[in-house]
Design an enzyme around this catalytic site. Structure first.
Site, short mmCIF file in Angstrom:
data_model
loop_
_atom_site.label_atom_id
_atom_site.label_comp_id
_atom_site.label_asym_id
_atom_site.label_seq_id
_atom_site.Cartn_x
_atom_site.Cartn_y
_atom_site.Cartn_z
CG ASP A 67 42.41 81.03 17.72
OD1 ASP A 67 41.29 81.94 17.40
OD2 ASP A 67 42.37 80.49 17.12
CG ASN A 136 43.51 70.38 10.74
OD1 ASN A 136 43.17 71.25 11.04
ND2 ASN A 136 45.19 70.95 10.46
CG HIS A 138 42.33 73.45 13.69
ND1 HIS A 138 43.03 73.77 12.00
CD2 HIS A 138 41.77 74.57 14.36
CE1 HIS A 138 41.92 74.93 11.70
NE2 HIS A 138 41.16 75.19 12.79
CD GLU A 143 46.81 74.00 11.68
OE1 GLU A 143 45.93 73.22 11.73
OE2 GLU A 143 46.30 75.35 11.10
#
Ligand code: F6R
Length: 257
Positions: A67, A136, A138, A143
């Site tokens: 990314d 979280n 990811h 996400e």
């Protein structure tokens, strides 16, 4: 999923670097999928040391990063391009033609995402994908809620992710709002996956990954349950909330090199 329990960050980094080195030695023309962030910094340092000491060949290696932040140029001090250049590409003297990251400042981001997918396909796919995990759940910048069928795309970062990454920026408002990231499906296409987790901050995500048997899009890392060859190297702090760590008996395990 095979879980390798290590004491601390340093042991995780050494173990992960050994596994990357084993991959490259056994297949010098390997295609590695790479991650950024705090977790793999030590791995890259240990891998660079190993490669220089043992002098194994890297000339046929190709890399694809997961990314990049949208809007940051490759020269931007907080870009993942620069992170990779500093931590891995320059110390190993990899040629620009060997290394790939999605361009967060491309004029047409959707076209860039398609180009990136095409490039990965053209080299025959990723052999080994290195991953970190967000608090979280990811992976990449996928996400919670991202479709498991997603390919490289533009993702709006969760406020919690921007908060977690604010430590790398001067002000938290400077953390970009979007990233371009390989999708869940792009990640799942890799031959094998090496997931790293270190530190207390990751313990709830690691617990959910190992103990909650549901595979759901609201917890992206749970997609990894469907991959046949996942190894997680996690330290004691990251495993602190897990009641049993003997997960090696699950259906997927380390792919023999
Ligand atoms: C980075 C990436 C992210 C990170 C995750 C954990 O390329 O794709 O999924 O792996 O946000 O970040 P750190 O390692 O900084 O805790």
């Amino acid at each position: 999923m095979q879980v390798i329990r290590v004491k601390n960050y340093n042991e995780m980094s050494e173990k992960a670097a050994d596994m990357l080195a084993a991959q490259v030695k056994s297949k010098p023309d390997s295609v590695l999928g790479l991650a950024t962030g705090g977790t793999p910094e030590g791995t890259y340092k240990a891998f660079v040391q190993k490669a220089l000491q043992e002098n194994f060949s890297l000339s046929e290696l190709t890399t694809f990063n997961l990314d990049e932040y949208v809007g940051l140029s490759p020269q931007h001090p907080k870009s993942y391009h620069l992170y990779m250049k500093n931590h891995l590409f320059q110390p190993l003297a990899l040629q620009p033609s060997q290394t790939n990251l999605p361009r967060g400042n491309a004029p047409y981001l959707e076209k860039e995402a398609e180009r990136y997918e095409r490039m990965i396909k053209e080299v025959g796919g990723i052999d080994l994908q290195l991953l970190g995990i967000g608090e979280n759940g990811h992976i990449g910048f996928n996400e919670p809620g991202t479709s498991f069928t997603s390919r490289t795309h533009i993702e709006k970062l969760n406020p919690t992710t921007r908060e977690a990454n604010a430590r790398y920026f001067e002000n938290k408002e400077d953390v970009p709002e979007h990233a371009i990231t390989m999708g869940i499906s792009s990640i799942m296409d890799s031959g094998s996956i090496l997931l790293l987790a270190s530190g207390e901050r990751k313990k709830e995500a690691v617990k959910r990954l190992l103990e909650d048997k549901n595979t759901r899009e609201d917890f992206p890392a749970s997609s990894l349950r469907n991959h046949p060859y996942v190894t997680m190297v996690a330290d004691e702090e990251a495993l602190a909330a897990v009641s049993k760590t003997d997960e090696s008996s699950e259906k997927n395990e380390a792919k023999p090199l």
